[in-house]
Design a protein around this motif. Structure first.
Motif, short mmCIF file in Angstrom:
data_model
loop_
_atom_site.label_atom_id
_atom_site.label_comp_id
_atom_site.label_asym_id
_atom_site.label_seq_id
_atom_site.Cartn_x
_atom_site.Cartn_y
_atom_site.Cartn_z
N LYS A 136 -15.42 10.87 3.60
CA LYS A 136 -16.42 10.55 2.56
C LYS A 136 -17.11 11.82 2.06
N THR A 137 -17.32 12.77 2.99
CA THR A 137 -17.97 14.03 2.62
C THR A 137 -17.03 14.84 1.72
N ALA A 138 -15.75 14.88 2.11
CA ALA A 138 -14.77 15.60 1.29
C ALA A 138 -14.76 15.03 -0.13
N GLU A 139 -14.83 13.71 -0.22
CA GLU A 139 -14.82 13.02 -1.53
C GLU A 139 -15.96 13.53 -2.42
N SER A 183 -22.93 -2.51 15.78
CA SER A 183 -22.65 -2.90 14.40
C SER A 183 -23.87 -3.46 13.67
N LEU A 184 -24.91 -3.83 14.42
CA LEU A 184 -26.14 -4.32 13.78
C LEU A 184 -26.81 -3.24 12.93
N ALA A 185 -26.56 -1.97 13.30
CA ALA A 185 -27.28 -0.87 12.64
C ALA A 185 -26.41 -0.07 11.67
N LEU A 186 -25.16 -0.49 11.50
CA LEU A 186 -24.22 0.37 10.76
C LEU A 186 -24.59 0.61 9.28
N ILE A 187 -24.43 1.86 8.86
CA ILE A 187 -24.61 2.21 7.44
C ILE A 187 -23.28 2.79 6.93
N PRO A 188 -23.05 2.78 5.61
CA PRO A 188 -21.78 3.33 5.12
C PRO A 188 -21.74 4.86 5.23
N ALA A 189 -20.52 5.40 5.39
CA ALA A 189 -20.34 6.85 5.54
C ALA A 189 -20.80 7.63 4.31
N SER A 190 -20.92 6.94 3.17
CA SER A 190 -21.38 7.64 1.96
C SER A 190 -22.82 8.16 2.11
N LYS A 191 -23.61 7.50 2.96
CA LYS A 191 -25.02 7.92 3.15
C LYS A 191 -25.10 9.32 3.76
N ILE A 210 -25.09 15.60 3.71
CA ILE A 210 -24.28 16.77 4.09
C ILE A 210 -24.00 17.62 2.84
N LYS A 211 -23.69 16.94 1.74
CA LYS A 211 -23.44 17.69 0.49
C LYS A 211 -24.67 18.50 0.09
N LYS A 212 -25.84 17.87 0.22
CA LYS A 212 -27.08 18.56 -0.12
C LYS A 212 -27.26 19.80 0.78
#
Ligand SMILES: NC(=O)c1ccc[n+]([C@@H]2O[C@H](COP(=O)([O-])OP(=O)(O)OC[C@H]3O[C@@H](n4cnc5c(N)ncnc54)[C@H](OP(=O)(O)O)[C@@H]3O)[C@@H](O)[C@H]2O)c1
Length: 276
Positions: free
Chosen positions: A16-19, A213-221, A226-228
Protein backbone atom coordinates in the motif's frame (compact mmCIF):
# COMPACT_ATOMS: atom_id res chain seq x y z
CA UNK A 1 11.12 12.09 -8.49
CA UNK A 2 12.51 10.18 -5.48
CA UNK A 3 14.09 6.73 -5.32
CA UNK A 4 12.37 4.74 -2.58
CA UNK A 5 13.42 1.28 -1.42
CA UNK A 6 10.85 -0.75 0.56
CA UNK A 7 11.43 -4.17 2.14
CA UNK A 8 8.54 -6.64 2.19
CA UNK A 9 6.65 -4.61 -0.38
CA UNK A 10 4.72 -7.43 -2.07
CA UNK A 11 1.89 -7.39 0.51
CA UNK A 12 0.20 -5.50 3.34
CA UNK A 13 1.53 -2.13 4.47
CA UNK A 14 4.60 -2.31 2.20
CA UNK A 15 2.49 -2.74 -0.94
CA UNK A 16 0.00 0.00 0.00
CA UNK A 17 2.92 2.32 0.76
CA UNK A 18 4.55 1.55 -2.59
CA UNK A 19 1.22 2.39 -4.26
CA UNK A 20 1.26 5.87 -2.69
CA UNK A 21 4.66 6.62 -4.22
CA UNK A 22 4.10 5.04 -7.63
CA UNK A 23 0.84 6.97 -8.04
CA UNK A 24 2.83 10.18 -7.68
CA UNK A 25 5.46 9.13 -10.22
CA UNK A 26 8.27 8.17 -7.87
CA UNK A 27 10.76 5.38 -8.60
CA UNK A 28 10.10 2.50 -6.20
CA UNK A 29 12.29 -0.54 -5.58
CA UNK A 30 10.43 -3.48 -4.04
CA UNK A 31 12.79 -5.70 -2.01
CA UNK A 32 10.93 -8.98 -1.59
CA UNK A 33 11.43 -12.59 -0.57
CA UNK A 34 8.69 -14.09 -2.73
CA UNK A 35 9.45 -13.01 -6.30
CA UNK A 36 6.22 -14.41 -7.74
CA UNK A 37 4.21 -12.18 -5.42
CA UNK A 38 6.63 -9.35 -6.16
CA UNK A 39 5.98 -9.66 -9.93
CA UNK A 40 2.23 -9.54 -9.27
CA UNK A 41 2.70 -6.49 -7.05
CA UNK A 42 4.73 -4.75 -9.75
CA UNK A 43 2.04 -5.49 -12.36
CA UNK A 44 -0.65 -4.09 -10.09
CA UNK A 45 1.36 -0.96 -9.29
CA UNK A 46 2.21 -0.30 -12.93
CA UNK A 47 -1.44 -0.60 -13.98
CA UNK A 48 -2.39 2.10 -11.49
CA UNK A 49 0.53 4.49 -11.25
CA UNK A 50 3.06 6.27 -13.38
CA UNK A 51 6.29 5.71 -11.44
CA UNK A 52 9.02 3.18 -12.28
CA UNK A 53 8.90 -0.09 -10.28
CA UNK A 54 12.01 -2.28 -9.89
CA UNK A 55 12.30 -5.60 -8.06
CA UNK A 56 15.11 -7.03 -6.02
CA UNK A 57 15.15 -10.36 -4.22
CA UNK A 58 15.70 -10.02 -0.48
CA UNK A 59 15.47 -12.80 2.08
CA UNK A 60 16.06 -11.40 5.57
CA UNK A 61 16.20 -14.94 6.92
CA UNK A 62 19.89 -15.18 5.95
CA UNK A 63 22.65 -12.63 6.53
CA UNK A 64 24.54 -14.01 3.53
CA UNK A 65 21.50 -13.34 1.31
CA UNK A 66 20.93 -9.88 2.82
CA UNK A 67 24.55 -9.08 2.07
CA UNK A 68 24.18 -10.30 -1.50
CA UNK A 69 21.01 -8.25 -2.12
CA UNK A 70 22.53 -5.13 -0.57
CA UNK A 71 25.59 -5.52 -2.83
CA UNK A 72 23.24 -5.71 -5.82
CA UNK A 73 21.56 -2.46 -4.76
CA UNK A 74 24.96 -0.83 -4.27
CA UNK A 75 26.03 -1.79 -7.79
CA UNK A 76 22.72 -0.84 -9.47
CA UNK A 77 21.85 2.54 -7.95
CA UNK A 78 23.88 5.66 -7.30
CA UNK A 79 21.68 6.94 -4.49
CA UNK A 80 18.56 6.12 -2.45
CA UNK A 81 16.33 8.91 -1.11
CA UNK A 82 14.17 6.85 1.21
CA UNK A 83 14.69 3.44 2.82
CA UNK A 84 11.61 1.88 4.41
CA UNK A 85 12.42 -1.11 6.62
CA UNK A 86 8.99 -2.71 6.54
CA UNK A 87 9.28 -6.49 6.14
CA UNK A 88 8.32 -8.46 9.20
CA UNK A 89 6.64 -11.54 10.57
CA UNK A 90 5.01 -13.07 13.61
CA UNK A 91 5.99 -16.64 14.35
CA UNK A 92 3.71 -18.58 16.71
CA UNK A 93 6.43 -21.17 17.33
CA UNK A 94 10.13 -20.95 18.05
CA UNK A 95 11.84 -20.84 14.67
CA UNK A 96 15.36 -20.09 13.50
CA UNK A 97 16.96 -18.19 10.66
CA UNK A 98 19.59 -19.76 8.43
CA UNK A 99 22.23 -18.34 10.80
CA UNK A 100 20.58 -19.90 13.87
CA UNK A 101 19.03 -16.71 15.24
CA UNK A 102 15.53 -16.66 16.72
CA UNK A 103 13.29 -15.72 13.77
CA UNK A 104 11.86 -12.39 15.05
CA UNK A 105 15.30 -11.20 16.08
CA UNK A 106 16.91 -12.37 12.83
CA UNK A 107 14.30 -11.33 10.25
CA UNK A 108 12.54 -8.34 11.80
CA UNK A 109 15.66 -6.78 13.30
CA UNK A 110 19.15 -8.15 12.56
CA UNK A 111 18.65 -8.60 8.81
CA UNK A 112 17.41 -5.01 8.57
CA UNK A 113 20.32 -3.86 10.72
CA UNK A 114 22.86 -5.30 8.24
CA UNK A 115 20.79 -4.11 5.24
CA UNK A 116 20.69 -0.55 6.60
CA UNK A 117 24.39 -0.31 7.48
CA UNK A 118 25.31 -1.62 4.02
CA UNK A 119 23.01 0.88 2.27
CA UNK A 120 23.81 3.97 4.35
CA UNK A 121 26.39 5.24 1.80
CA UNK A 122 23.61 5.41 -0.83
CA UNK A 123 21.33 7.41 1.50
CA UNK A 124 24.19 9.80 2.19
CA UNK A 125 24.49 10.38 -1.55
CA UNK A 126 20.87 11.61 -1.73
CA UNK A 127 20.09 15.29 -1.34
CA UNK A 128 18.31 14.29 1.85
CA UNK A 129 18.11 10.65 2.92
CA UNK A 130 15.35 9.36 5.14
CA UNK A 131 15.14 5.97 6.88
CA UNK A 132 11.81 4.75 8.27
CA UNK A 133 11.58 1.72 10.54
CA UNK A 134 8.33 -0.20 11.06
CA UNK A 135 8.20 -0.68 14.80
CA UNK A 136 5.01 -1.32 16.80
CA UNK A 137 3.06 -0.58 19.93
CA UNK A 138 4.04 -4.18 20.74
CA UNK A 139 7.53 -2.86 21.57
CA UNK A 140 6.13 -2.26 25.08
CA UNK A 141 6.19 -6.06 25.54
CA UNK A 142 9.78 -6.30 24.38
CA UNK A 143 13.01 -6.90 26.26
CA UNK A 144 16.65 -6.96 25.22
CA UNK A 145 17.95 -10.38 26.26
CA UNK A 146 21.08 -11.31 24.32
CA UNK A 147 20.78 -14.89 25.61
CA UNK A 148 17.60 -15.17 23.49
CA UNK A 149 19.11 -13.89 20.24
CA UNK A 150 20.04 -17.45 19.24
CA UNK A 151 17.16 -19.89 18.80
CA UNK A 152 19.02 -22.67 20.64
CA UNK A 153 19.21 -20.72 23.89
CA UNK A 154 15.53 -19.94 24.24
CA UNK A 155 14.26 -21.47 27.48
CA UNK A 156 10.67 -20.14 27.49
CA UNK A 157 9.54 -18.96 24.08
CA UNK A 158 6.55 -16.64 23.96
CA UNK A 159 5.31 -15.30 20.62
CA UNK A 160 4.14 -11.89 21.71
CA UNK A 161 7.17 -11.00 23.83
CA UNK A 162 9.51 -12.32 21.16
CA UNK A 163 7.78 -10.27 18.42
CA UNK A 164 7.62 -7.28 20.80
CA UNK A 165 11.35 -7.58 21.47
CA UNK A 166 12.10 -7.36 17.75
CA UNK A 167 9.92 -4.22 17.50
CA UNK A 168 11.77 -2.73 20.50
CA UNK A 169 15.03 -3.56 18.69
CA UNK A 170 13.75 -1.74 15.57
CA UNK A 171 12.98 1.32 17.67
CA UNK A 172 16.29 1.31 19.58
CA UNK A 173 18.17 0.91 16.29
CA UNK A 174 16.30 3.88 14.84
CA UNK A 175 17.31 6.00 17.84
CA UNK A 176 21.01 5.09 17.67
CA UNK A 177 21.08 5.76 13.94
CA UNK A 178 19.36 9.13 14.49
CA UNK A 179 22.05 10.06 17.00
CA UNK A 180 24.88 8.90 14.73
CA UNK A 181 23.39 10.77 11.77
CA UNK A 182 22.43 14.00 13.53
CA UNK A 183 25.03 16.09 11.66
CA UNK A 184 24.47 14.35 8.32
CA UNK A 185 21.88 14.68 5.54
CA UNK A 186 20.12 11.47 6.66
CA UNK A 187 17.33 11.07 9.24
CA UNK A 188 16.04 7.97 11.00
CA UNK A 189 12.49 7.72 12.36
CA UNK A 190 10.13 4.93 13.40
CA UNK A 191 6.40 4.29 13.23
CA UNK A 192 3.69 2.17 14.83
CA UNK A 193 1.34 1.64 11.86
CA UNK A 194 -1.75 0.77 13.91
CA UNK A 195 -3.40 -2.65 14.02
CA UNK A 196 -3.58 -3.21 10.30
CA UNK A 197 -5.59 -5.61 8.18
CA UNK A 198 -2.72 -7.50 6.55
CA UNK A 199 -1.23 -10.98 6.31
CA UNK A 200 0.84 -10.45 9.48
CA UNK A 201 -1.65 -12.19 11.73
CA UNK A 202 -2.12 -15.17 9.39
CA UNK A 203 -0.54 -17.65 11.83
CA UNK A 204 -2.48 -16.58 14.92
CA UNK A 205 -4.97 -19.05 16.45
CA UNK A 206 -8.60 -18.24 15.50
CA UNK A 207 -9.59 -16.82 18.89
CA UNK A 208 -6.58 -14.48 19.06
CA UNK A 209 -7.23 -13.38 15.49
CA UNK A 210 -10.86 -12.57 16.37
CA UNK A 211 -9.68 -10.30 19.19
CA UNK A 212 -7.13 -8.57 16.95
CA UNK A 213 -9.65 -8.17 14.14
CA UNK A 214 -11.86 -5.92 16.31
CA UNK A 215 -9.28 -3.14 15.94
CA UNK A 216 -8.17 -3.59 12.34
CA UNK A 217 -7.65 -0.57 10.08
CA UNK A 218 -6.84 -0.63 6.34
CA UNK A 219 -3.18 -0.57 5.25
CA UNK A 220 -3.85 2.69 3.38
CA UNK A 221 -3.91 4.54 6.74
CA UNK A 222 -0.28 3.87 7.77
CA UNK A 223 0.76 4.14 4.11
CA UNK A 224 -0.36 7.78 4.11
CA UNK A 225 1.65 8.61 7.24
CA UNK A 226 4.71 6.74 5.94
CA UNK A 227 4.52 8.76 2.72
CA UNK A 228 4.40 11.96 4.76
CA UNK A 229 7.43 10.88 6.82
CA UNK A 230 9.26 9.99 3.61
CA UNK A 231 8.54 13.06 1.50
CA UNK A 232 6.88 15.88 3.40
CA UNK A 233 8.77 19.05 4.24
CA UNK A 234 7.36 18.87 7.78
CA UNK A 235 9.48 15.71 8.31
CA UNK A 236 12.68 17.06 6.74
CA UNK A 237 14.31 17.92 10.05
CA UNK A 238 12.61 15.34 12.28
CA UNK A 239 15.10 12.77 13.49
CA UNK A 240 14.81 10.05 16.14
CA UNK A 241 11.01 10.40 16.31
CA UNK A 242 8.36 7.75 16.84
CA UNK A 243 5.06 8.34 15.05
CA UNK A 244 1.88 6.36 15.52
CA UNK A 245 -1.34 5.65 13.70
CA UNK A 246 -4.51 4.87 15.69
CA UNK A 247 -2.97 5.26 19.20
CA UNK A 248 -0.88 8.04 20.84
CA UNK A 249 2.84 7.76 20.03
CA UNK A 250 3.89 6.59 23.47
CA UNK A 251 7.35 5.11 23.83
CA UNK A 252 8.10 2.58 26.56
CA UNK A 253 10.77 3.51 29.14
CA UNK A 254 13.10 0.83 27.68
CA UNK A 255 12.83 2.33 24.21
CA UNK A 256 14.13 5.65 25.56
CA UNK A 257 17.19 4.06 27.18
CA UNK A 258 20.05 5.21 24.94
CA UNK A 259 22.60 3.14 26.86
CA UNK A 260 20.56 0.02 26.15
CA UNK A 261 20.19 1.14 22.52
CA UNK A 262 23.96 1.51 22.15
CA UNK A 263 24.60 -1.88 23.81
CA UNK A 264 22.21 -3.53 21.36
CA UNK A 265 23.87 -1.72 18.46
CA UNK A 266 27.34 -2.89 19.55
CA UNK A 267 26.25 -6.50 20.09
CA UNK A 268 24.53 -6.51 16.70
CA UNK A 269 27.60 -5.05 15.02
CA UNK A 270 29.67 -7.99 16.27
CA UNK A 271 27.14 -10.40 14.76
CA UNK A 272 27.24 -8.89 11.26
CA UNK A 273 30.65 -7.20 10.98
CA UNK A 274 32.05 -9.91 8.70
CA UNK A 275 29.72 -8.60 5.94
CA UNK A 276 30.79 -4.95 6.16
N1 LIG B 1 -0.21 -5.34 10.64
C1 LIG B 1 -0.10 -4.74 11.82
O1 LIG B 1 -1.11 -4.61 12.56
C2 LIG B 1 1.21 -4.20 12.29
C3 LIG B 1 1.25 -3.55 13.54
C4 LIG B 1 2.47 -3.04 13.99
C5 LIG B 1 3.60 -3.19 13.21
N2 LIG B 1 3.53 -3.83 12.00
C6 LIG B 1 4.76 -3.98 11.23
O2 LIG B 1 4.54 -3.56 9.90
C7 LIG B 1 5.39 -4.27 9.01
C8 LIG B 1 4.59 -4.78 7.82
O3 LIG B 1 3.63 -5.70 8.29
P1 LIG B 1 2.30 -6.09 7.49
O4 LIG B 1 1.20 -5.93 8.46
O5 LIG B 1 2.23 -5.40 6.19
O6 LIG B 1 2.55 -7.66 7.30
P2 LIG B 1 2.41 -8.62 6.02
O7 LIG B 1 1.19 -8.29 5.25
O8 LIG B 1 2.54 -9.99 6.58
O9 LIG B 1 3.68 -8.26 5.14
C9 LIG B 1 4.96 -8.56 5.61
C10 LIG B 1 5.95 -8.49 4.49
O10 LIG B 1 7.22 -8.90 5.02
C11 LIG B 1 7.76 -9.87 4.16
N3 LIG B 1 8.69 -10.81 4.79
C12 LIG B 1 8.44 -11.71 5.76
N4 LIG B 1 9.54 -12.45 6.01
C13 LIG B 1 10.51 -12.00 5.17
C14 LIG B 1 11.85 -12.36 4.92
N5 LIG B 1 12.45 -13.40 5.54
N6 LIG B 1 12.57 -11.68 4.00
C15 LIG B 1 11.99 -10.67 3.31
N7 LIG B 1 10.71 -10.30 3.47
C16 LIG B 1 9.98 -10.96 4.39
C17 LIG B 1 6.57 -10.62 3.60
O11 LIG B 1 6.96 -11.31 2.44
P3 LIG B 1 6.29 -12.71 1.97
O12 LIG B 1 5.12 -12.31 1.14
O13 LIG B 1 7.36 -13.38 1.20
O14 LIG B 1 5.90 -13.44 3.22
C18 LIG B 1 5.62 -9.45 3.33
O15 LIG B 1 5.94 -8.83 2.12
C19 LIG B 1 6.05 -5.37 9.85
O16 LIG B 1 7.36 -4.98 10.19
C20 LIG B 1 5.19 -5.43 11.09
O17 LIG B 1 5.92 -5.87 12.23
C21 LIG B 1 2.35 -4.33 11.53
Amino acid sequence: MKKILITGANAGIGLKTAEQFVNEGHHVILACRNMEKAQQARQLLQQQGKGQVDLIELDLNSLEKVNHSANQILSQYNHIDVLINNAGLISTHLARTEDGFEKHFGVNYLGHYLWTLKLLPLLKKAQQGRIIHLSSLAHWAGRIQPENFHADHHPAYHTFSSYGSSKLQNLLFSHVLAKQLQHSNVTSNAIHPGVVDSELYRQLPKLQYRVVSLALIPASKPAQLIKKMALDKSWAKKNGQYASVQTPALRSPKSKDMQLAQQLYDLSYDLIKQYL
